[in-house]
Design a protein around this motif. Structure first.
Motif, PDB file in Angstrom:
ATOM      1  N   ARG A  22       0.750  -1.329   0.203  1.00 50.54           N
ATOM      2  CA  ARG A  22       0.069   0.181   0.025  1.00 50.54           C
ATOM      3  C   ARG A  22       0.843   1.336   0.114  1.00 50.54           C
ATOM      4  N   GLY A  23       0.259   2.302  -0.303  1.00 47.61           N
ATOM      5  CA  GLY A  23       0.869   3.591  -0.237  1.00 47.61           C
ATOM      6  C   GLY A  23       1.503   4.118  -1.449  1.00 47.61           C
ATOM      7  N   LEU A  24       2.329   5.111  -1.507  1.00 46.25           N
ATOM      8  CA  LEU A  24       2.895   5.711  -2.605  1.00 46.25           C
ATOM      9  C   LEU A  24       3.704   4.777  -3.598  1.00 46.25           C
ATOM     10  N   ASP A  25       4.642   4.056  -3.032  1.00 44.73           N
ATOM     11  CA  ASP A  25       5.343   3.069  -3.940  1.00 44.73           C
ATOM     12  C   ASP A  25       4.530   2.387  -4.597  1.00 44.73           C
ATOM     13  N   ALA A  26       3.575   1.665  -3.915  1.00 43.77           N
ATOM     14  CA  ALA A  26       2.492   0.639  -4.674  1.00 43.77           C
ATOM     15  C   ALA A  26       1.901   1.317  -5.752  1.00 43.77           C
ATOM     16  N   ALA A  27       1.207   2.677  -5.303  1.00 45.81           N
ATOM     17  CA  ALA A  27       0.610   3.485  -6.435  1.00 45.81           C
ATOM     18  C   ALA A  27       1.209   3.663  -7.628  1.00 45.81           C
ATOM     19  N   VAL A  28       2.562   4.247  -7.390  1.00 40.60           N
ATOM     20  CA  VAL A  28       3.202   4.524  -8.732  1.00 40.60           C
ATOM     21  C   VAL A  28       3.395   3.496  -9.640  1.00 40.60           C
ATOM     22  N   VAL A  29       3.931   2.311  -8.812  1.00 43.64           N
ATOM     23  CA  VAL A  29       4.104   1.129  -9.640  1.00 43.64           C
ATOM     24  C   VAL A  29       2.809   0.797 -10.542  1.00 43.64           C
ATOM     25  N   MET A  30       1.660   0.914  -9.711  1.00 44.67           N
ATOM     26  CA  MET A  30       0.531   0.432 -10.437  1.00 44.67           C
ATOM     27  C   MET A  30       0.238   1.640 -11.603  1.00 44.67           C
ATOM     28  N   GLY A  31       0.421   2.938 -11.275  1.00 45.22           N
ATOM     29  CA  GLY A  31       0.211   3.991 -12.422  1.00 45.22           C
ATOM     30  C   GLY A  31       1.068   3.392 -13.567  1.00 45.22           C
ATOM     31  N   GLN A  32       2.277   3.058 -13.574  1.00 44.16           N
ATOM     32  CA  GLN A  32       3.159   2.673 -14.455  1.00 44.16           C
ATOM     33  C   GLN A  32       2.581   1.457 -15.094  1.00 44.16           C
ATOM     34  N   LEU A  33       2.300   0.552 -14.683  1.00 39.88           N
ATOM     35  CA  LEU A  33       1.805  -0.736 -15.483  1.00 39.88           C
ATOM     36  C   LEU A  33       0.246  -0.389 -15.974  1.00 39.88           C
ATOM     37  N   ARG A  34      -0.486   0.445 -15.456  1.00 42.89           N
ATOM     38  CA  ARG A  34      -1.785   0.719 -15.978  1.00 42.89           C
ATOM     39  C   ARG A  34      -1.562   1.475 -17.313  1.00 42.89           C
ATOM     40  N   SER A  35      -0.648   2.244 -17.526  1.00 41.08           N
ATOM     41  CA  SER A  35      -0.302   3.040 -18.493  1.00 41.08           C
ATOM     42  C   SER A  35       0.264   2.316 -19.607  1.00 41.08           C
ATOM     43  N   ALA A  36       1.175   1.248 -19.161  1.00 41.97           N
ATOM     44  CA  ALA A  36       2.027   0.732 -19.949  1.00 41.97           C
ATOM     45  C   ALA A  36       0.941  -0.383 -20.670  1.00 41.97           C
ATOM     46  N   ALA A  37       0.092  -0.898 -19.753  1.00 41.88           N
ATOM     47  CA  ALA A  37      -0.884  -1.912 -20.394  1.00 41.88           C
ATOM     48  C   ALA A  37      -1.852  -1.467 -21.186  1.00 41.88           C
ATOM     49  N   ARG A  38      -2.565   0.083 -21.024  1.00 44.71           N
ATOM     50  CA  ARG A  38      -3.430   0.571 -21.919  1.00 44.71           C
ATOM     51  C   ARG A  38      -2.886   0.810 -23.263  1.00 44.71           C
ATOM     52  N   ALA A  39      -1.540   1.504 -23.307  1.00 43.39           N
ATOM     53  CA  ALA A  39      -0.847   1.636 -24.512  1.00 43.39           C
ATOM     54  C   ALA A  39      -0.523   0.517 -25.302  1.00 43.39           C
ATOM     55  N   LEU A  40      -0.285  -0.693 -24.739  1.00 45.22           N
ATOM     56  CA  LEU A  40      -0.080  -2.046 -25.318  1.00 45.22           C
ATOM     57  C   LEU A  40      -1.474  -2.438 -26.034  1.00 45.22           C
ATOM     58  N   ALA A  41      -2.439  -2.403 -25.193  1.00 44.62           N
ATOM     59  CA  ALA A  41      -3.824  -2.828 -25.643  1.00 44.62           C
ATOM     60  C   ALA A  41      -4.284  -1.711 -27.022  1.00 44.62           C
ATOM     61  N   LEU A  42      -3.979  -0.616 -26.828  1.00 48.63           N
ATOM     62  CA  LEU A  42      -4.542   0.179 -27.814  1.00 48.63           C
ATOM     63  C   LEU A  42      -3.592  -0.064 -29.082  1.00 48.63           C
ATOM     64  N   ALA A  43      -2.605  -0.455 -28.888  1.00 48.41           N
ATOM     65  CA  ALA A  43      -1.693  -0.899 -30.128  1.00 48.41           C
ATOM     66  C   ALA A  43      -1.892  -2.164 -30.723  1.00 48.41           C
ATOM     67  N   GLY A  44      -2.915  -2.763 -30.045  1.00 45.25           N
ATOM     68  CA  GLY A  44      -3.337  -4.116 -30.700  1.00 45.25           C
ATOM     69  C   GLY A  44      -2.585  -5.398 -30.268  1.00 45.25           C
ATOM     70  N   THR A  45      -1.808  -5.138 -29.154  1.00 48.17           N
ATOM     71  CA  THR A  45      -1.198  -6.422 -28.627  1.00 48.17           C
ATOM     72  C   THR A  45      -1.856  -7.247 -27.973  1.00 48.17           C
ATOM     73  N   PRO A  46      -1.967  -8.648 -28.704  1.00 45.15           N
ATOM     74  CA  PRO A  46      -2.679  -9.658 -28.201  1.00 45.15           C
ATOM     75  C   PRO A  46      -2.497 -10.058 -26.565  1.00 45.15           C
ATOM     76  N   PRO A  47      -3.450 -10.459 -25.881  1.00 51.10           N
ATOM     77  CA  PRO A  47      -3.202 -10.714 -24.576  1.00 51.10           C
ATOM     78  C   PRO A  47      -1.983 -11.285 -23.884  1.00 51.10           C
TER      79      PRO A  47
END
Length: 514
Positions: A202-227
């Motif tokens: 929990r806390g800022l460290d976990a939230a920062v990692v979460m934000g990075q992964l969420r942004s990366a996952a969205r970009a990959l998905a919008l680029a048509g990357t298979p699951p």
């Protein structure tokens, strides 16, 4: 003689007691039950700034801030009933007008007849401690705000053709907000990306990692990357992060095709709720968490019945220190069946699920995240033509598309649709490998046209052609005239697609018939 010795002994004890009281670090005073001060030690003088001669005989209200006058009367009343009051935190005023945070303990004093006649109190200055507590609380609040902002950054959009309800409860312990995240992504062509993940901690460290992964996952998905490729890329990314344990599931739902493709990295099972409220687990291999490495993740493509609801969640919903995880998962499936048998929409279902699994509690040791995603109760209209990978397939595909549009009452879209379909078919004939599949689908919102080839060449991209080039302008037309377009990888080959909105067609038709 004995009585004199006894008096001397008593006097000696009293002197010893007075000496101890005077040397005490805490302010000690005695007051009558009507609030008159009768004793005042040296520590009280150092704390409040008044000498004993200045306060003895005066009312205790001298030390009480104006907004706490009623408090002192209540304390004396409790002492009069024989109560002992330990470590009561309040405020007291000094001779120079300062107001201190203090910790007060009070107890009753009884006379020889056993009657309560006075109250003794010890007072300790806790101003420094309270200031540190406030500063720490402000720091926690600031970090909680940042963590929550990171989690909410890019709030999930509403996806056409899909209904969704989400619930999120941040932990009430420590810094609260942690590493849970979810996202709904419009992949175009009627397809929906669904992702849920959990960064442990929990806390800022976990939230920062979460934000990075969420942004990366969205970009990959919008680029048509298979699951599976998306999960493997996140896995590689997470290995570069120190001591992170992350679980994640990504799904691509295609309601028109009636299928869902999924890949899991150690996350809890996804539940499918059928239209008849039957509950089953989506049979996806669990896999290992992100960042572990060494074991490839597996992707599966499964049927998706019309009217199905996907249920995704993080461990905060089902894991507690006092219950078995399997028992909690059984409770969740039982709850889902009961709720969906009578719920009025997904929002109502989400409320009922949260209340049933986490009843009547305001304390959460971990983040709690729930995502419900429902799909239309009827499949979209579709039509498919198999074509050879040769030039004659372009006019053949155009004729097929025109007949289909006329059948569906979408002839007003024919000019644009035929032009763009011709460009996609021509690109496939010239640059890819056949056979080709032309798929057309239709919903009240949009018309979709897809061309699938069997080529493993890179997916096409729109580019600005040089003046001397004869090719390179087709995808620029698609970019300019389509409402949306894109590409995606298939098990063998790739698909290029575009969509045109049909809402205006329905509006015009309604106006003409009205």
């Amino acid at each position: 003689m004995a009585s004199v010795e006894a008096l001397r002994g008593t006097a000696g004890k009293q002197e010893l007691f007075r000496g101890l009281v005077e040397s005490a670090q805490d302010a000690i005073l005695i007051k009558t039950l009507d609030g008159r001060i009768t004793f005042w030690n040296g520590a009280a003088q150092r704390l409040y700034g008044y000498g004993a001669s200045e306060v003895v005989g005066r009312h205790i209200g001298l030390l009480i801030p104006p907004d706490l006058k009623d408090e002192e009367a209540e304390l004396l009343e409790r002492i009069g009933r024989g109560e002992r009051i330990e470590h009561y935190e309040t405020r007291r005023a000094t001779s120079d007008g300062r107001v201190l945070d203090v910790d007060v303990s009070l107890w009753p004093i009884r006379n020889r007849r056993g009657t309560i006649s006075a109250a003794c109190s010890t007072t300790r200055d806790i101003t420094g401690r309270k200031k540190a507590e406030r500063e720490l609380a402000e720091l926690y609040a600031q970090q909680r705000h940042i963590a929550l902002a990171l989690r909410l950054m890019g709030t999930s959009e509403q996806i056409p053709g899909a209904r969704a309800a989400t619930r999120y409860l941040p932990s009430t312990q420590g810094q609260g907000v942690g590493g849970d995240w979810l996202d709904l992504i419009d992949l175009g062509a009627g397809r929906v990306g669904v992702i849920i993940g959990d960064v442990m901690g929990r806390g800022l460290d976990a939230a920062v990692v979460m934000g990075q992964l969420r942004s990366a996952a969205r970009a990959l998905a919008l680029a048509g990357t298979p699951p599976c490729e998306l999960i493997q890329t996140l896995d590689t990314f997470t290995r570069g992060l120190p001591e992170q344990f992350v679980t994640c599931t990504y799904l691509e739902a295609d309601p028109a095709q009636g299928e869902v493709t999924a890949c899991s990295a150690g996350h809890l099972p996804v539940w499918l709720v059928a239209p008849d409220a039957t509950v089953s687990a989506l049979p996806v291999p669990t896999g290992i968490p992100l960042g572990v490495g060494g074991v490839p993740h597996q992707e599966v493509r499964l049927p998706l019945r019309a009217g199905t609801t996907l249920v995704l969640y993080t461990d905060g919903l089902v894991e507690t220190p006092y219950s078995d995880i399997d028992a909690q998962l059984d409770l969740l499936t039982t709850t889902l069946a009961k709720v969906f048998a009578g719920a009025e929409g997904l929002e109502d279902a989400a409320d009922q699920i949260m209340h049933a699994i986490l009843p009547d509690t305001a304390a959460y040791s971990d983040d709690v995240t729930l995502l419900l995603v429902g799909f239309p109760t009827a499949l979209l209209d579709t039509a498919t033509a198999d074509l050879a990978g040769e030039a004659s397939s372009v006019p053949e595909g155009r004729h097929f598309l025109l007949r289909t549009l006329r059948t569906w009452g979408l002839a007003t879209l024919a000019d644009t649709a035929l032009l763009l379909a011709s460009e996609l078919l021509t690109n496939a004939v010239c640059h890819a490998r056949g056979p080709l599949t032309l798929r057309v689908w239709y919903s009240p919102r949009e018309l979709g046209v897809e061309v699938t080839d069997r080529s493993t060449t890179p997916r096409p991209r729109a580019r600005i052609a040089d003046d001397a080039e004869e090719s390179g302008r087709g995808l620029m037309l698609v970019e300019a005239l389509a409402d949306a377009w894109g590409t995606r990888a298939e098990t063998v080959g790739k698909t290029v697609w575009f969509t045109l909105l049909t809402a205006s067609v329905h509006t015009a038709a309604t106006a003409l018939t009205g």
